[in-house]
Structure formats: structure tokens, C-alpha cells
Design a protein around this motif. Structure first.
Motif, PDB file in Angstrom:
ATOM      1  N   CYS A   5      17.931  -4.286  35.415  1.00  0.00           N
ATOM      2  CA  CYS A   5      18.211  -2.824  35.916  1.00  0.00           C
ATOM      3  C   CYS A   5      18.514  -3.287  37.650  1.00  0.00           C
ATOM      4  O   CYS A   5      17.968  -3.963  38.250  1.00  0.00           O
ATOM      5  N   CYS A   8      15.632  -1.130  39.869  1.00  0.00           N
ATOM      6  CA  CYS A   8      14.031  -1.646  39.743  1.00  0.00           C
ATOM      7  C   CYS A   8      14.076  -3.332  39.659  1.00  0.00           C
ATOM      8  O   CYS A   8      13.041  -3.544  39.504  1.00  0.00           O
ATOM      9  N   CYS A  28      18.322   4.169  33.512  1.00  0.00           N
ATOM     10  CA  CYS A  28      17.133   2.881  33.249  1.00  0.00           C
ATOM     11  C   CYS A  28      16.153   3.802  32.776  1.00  0.00           C
ATOM     12  O   CYS A  28      15.504   4.811  33.342  1.00  0.00           O
ATOM     13  N   CYS A  31      13.041   3.407  35.807  1.00  0.00           N
ATOM     14  CA  CYS A  31      13.063   3.949  37.067  1.00  0.00           C
ATOM     15  C   CYS A  31      14.181   5.146  37.197  1.00  0.00           C
ATOM     16  O   CYS A  31      14.164   5.687  38.228  1.00  0.00           O
TER      17      CYS A  31
HETATM   18 ZN   LIG Z   1      15.537   0.626  36.794  1.00  0.00          ZN
END
Ligand SMILES: [Zn+2]
Length: 106
Positions: A5, A8, A28, A31
């Protein structure tokens, strides 16, 4: 597939498919960052479908008056049905879990 990601920095294990104005449709699962569609190894056909689905988001809202247009229920329902199918296709293609977050809650 092992993708990180952008926000994150964790390996993406689950995704959320959700339409929103001015956003790509994948988020995601950890997050909730909005992710760039073009960073995913999706086939061209599916990419085209996702792009048009994303562009059709909110076609049931009149942005000038900020109100629903007539027949919004049907338009939003159809969009949600397409979203359910697209989430399954993305899940199959990427081999990870994709949760669809519908516009209509019922
Ligand atoms: Zn993420």
C-alpha cells in the motif's frame, strides 16, 4: 501477488471496492487509503470496466442542485450490482479478498 500500500506500506491483503467522486475505486483494506488503479496488474478489459463504473458513480445525483434525480434508486441499484460483480472479478484476478461497499444500504 505482493503489492505494498502506498500509504501504510503494508502488503495489500484485502481491498475495498467503493465508488466516490474524484477517486479511483480501490481502497486499502487496512488503512483505507485510495489506491491508484493503474498500479494494479489488471487486464485491460477489467480496467476499462472499472474505469467506466467509477465514472458513472453518482450519475443519480444532480450536482447543480445537489439533489437526487428521478429514478435514482434504479440507477444506484444497477451501479451497486455492477460493483458486486466487479469486486468478484478483481478478487479473482488479483487473488485477494475484495469487499464491495455499496452506495445503497439496505
Ligand atoms: Zn494501506
Amino acid at each position: 501477488m505482493s503489492m505494498l500500500c502506498e500509504l501504510c506500506k503494508k502488503p495489500i491483503q484485502t481491498l475495498i471496492l467503493e465508488g466516490d467522486f474524484g477517486a479511483d475505486p480501490l481502497w486499502c483494506g487496512q488503512c483505507l487509503a485510495n489506491l491508484e488503479l493503474e498500479n494494479f496488474p489488471l487486464n485491460e478489459h477489467l480496467l476499462t470496466e472499472l474505469t467506466s463504473w467509477m465514472c458513472n458513480f453518482g450519475e443519480w445525483i444532480n450536482l447543480e442542485t445537489d439533489s437526487f434525480i428521478e429514478g435514482m434508486e434504479q440507477l444506484a441499484k444497477k451501479h451497486d450490482e455492477q460493483g458486486t460483480i466487479l469486486a468478484q472479478q478483481v478478487a479473482t484476478e488479483l487473488g485477494i479478498k475484495v469487499t464491495f461497499s455499496p452506495y445503497l444500504l439496505d
